[in-house]
Motif scaffolding. Structure first.
Motif, short mmCIF file in Angstrom:
data_model
loop_
_atom_site.label_atom_id
_atom_site.label_comp_id
_atom_site.label_asym_id
_atom_site.label_seq_id
_atom_site.Cartn_x
_atom_site.Cartn_y
_atom_site.Cartn_z
N LEU A 27 30.66 45.72 5.77
CA LEU A 27 31.02 45.25 4.87
C LEU A 27 32.49 45.61 4.00
N TRP A 28 33.23 46.33 4.11
CA TRP A 28 34.41 46.84 3.98
C TRP A 28 34.77 45.24 3.90
N SER A 31 33.33 42.49 1.85
CA SER A 31 33.84 42.27 0.14
C SER A 31 35.61 42.16 0.21
N THR A 34 36.33 38.55 0.04
CA THR A 34 35.21 37.80 -0.99
C THR A 34 36.39 38.19 -1.82
N ALA A 35 37.20 39.26 -2.27
CA ALA A 35 37.80 39.62 -3.73
C ALA A 35 38.60 37.98 -3.16
N HIS A 52 33.37 49.27 -12.82
CA HIS A 52 33.64 49.95 -12.04
C HIS A 52 34.35 51.47 -12.95
N THR A 102 32.88 49.15 -5.35
CA THR A 102 33.52 48.27 -4.27
C THR A 102 32.94 46.50 -4.84
N ALA A 103 31.23 46.40 -5.85
CA ALA A 103 31.03 45.05 -5.90
C ALA A 103 31.85 44.98 -7.32
N ILE A 106 35.44 43.83 -6.62
CA ILE A 106 35.76 41.59 -6.19
C ILE A 106 36.02 41.25 -7.35
#
Length: 181
Positions: A27-28, A31, A34-35, A52, A102-103, A106
């Motif tokens: 997942l890390w 992410s 994706t970022a 955030h 994290t979300a 991104i």
């Protein structure tokens, strides 16, 4: 009622910890990738920044509360049982905060080529992996039933708290620095 057959045998604590850790690493990595692909409009960037900050307050606030309760135990002001019981529900806001950070991170379009941003991403991964083992440690401390835990569990707890503090404060400091420069 009969238990249904499982596709996989139940995992022991070490295997479960390893499986969750591997999932978090995936997942890390996803992410971070994706970022580097996302470009957001200013309005969404503002919303992501708010999420955030809220996630930071929730996650890091819960971490500070957990460590504060641990310090109270070290000072003899709380029993181990009180600390373990009081910290159990705090794992939810820690993980929710980390997931929110994290979300939303991104969508903040981090400068992935920056060495400091790369350090921050490693610290976030370290926080998550430490959280997995901290959950296992918490269950081990619950099993002690208030008795003094073995020295190795105490050392593990101290190391976990230290890694957590370094990770959270380090990521926070880098995030602040990156917004100023």
């Amino acid at each position: 009622m009969a238990q249904t057959d499982r596709l996989l045998p139940p995992l022991g604590p070490a295997a479960r910890c390893a499986a969750v850790s591997a999932g978090l690493c995936a997942l890390w990595a996803g992410s971070a990738w994706t970022a580097g692909q996302v470009h957001v409009r200013p309005a969404l960037h503002t919303v992501a920044l708010f999420v955030h900050l809220v996630s930071l307050v929730a996650g890091f606030g819960a971490v500070l509360a957990i460590d504060y309760l641990g310090a109270l135990w070290l000072l003899g002001r709380r029993t181990l049982r009180q600390v373990v019981e009081a910290t159990a529900p705090l794992h939810v806001p820690v993980w929710a905060g980390l997931a929110g950070l994290t979300a939303s991170g991104i969508l903040l379009e981090p400068r992935l080529e920056s060495g400091l941003t790369q350090v921050k991403l490693v610290l976030v991964l370290l926080i998550a992996l430490n959280g997995v083992q901290a959950g296992t440690l918490h269950r081990r401390l619950q099993e002690q039933g208030g008795a003094r835990p073995p020295r190795r569990l105490l050392v593990r707890g101290a190391c976990s708290a230290l890694v957590s503090q370094i990770g959270w404060w380090g990521a926070l400091g880098i995030g602040f620095w990156n917004t100023r420069h």
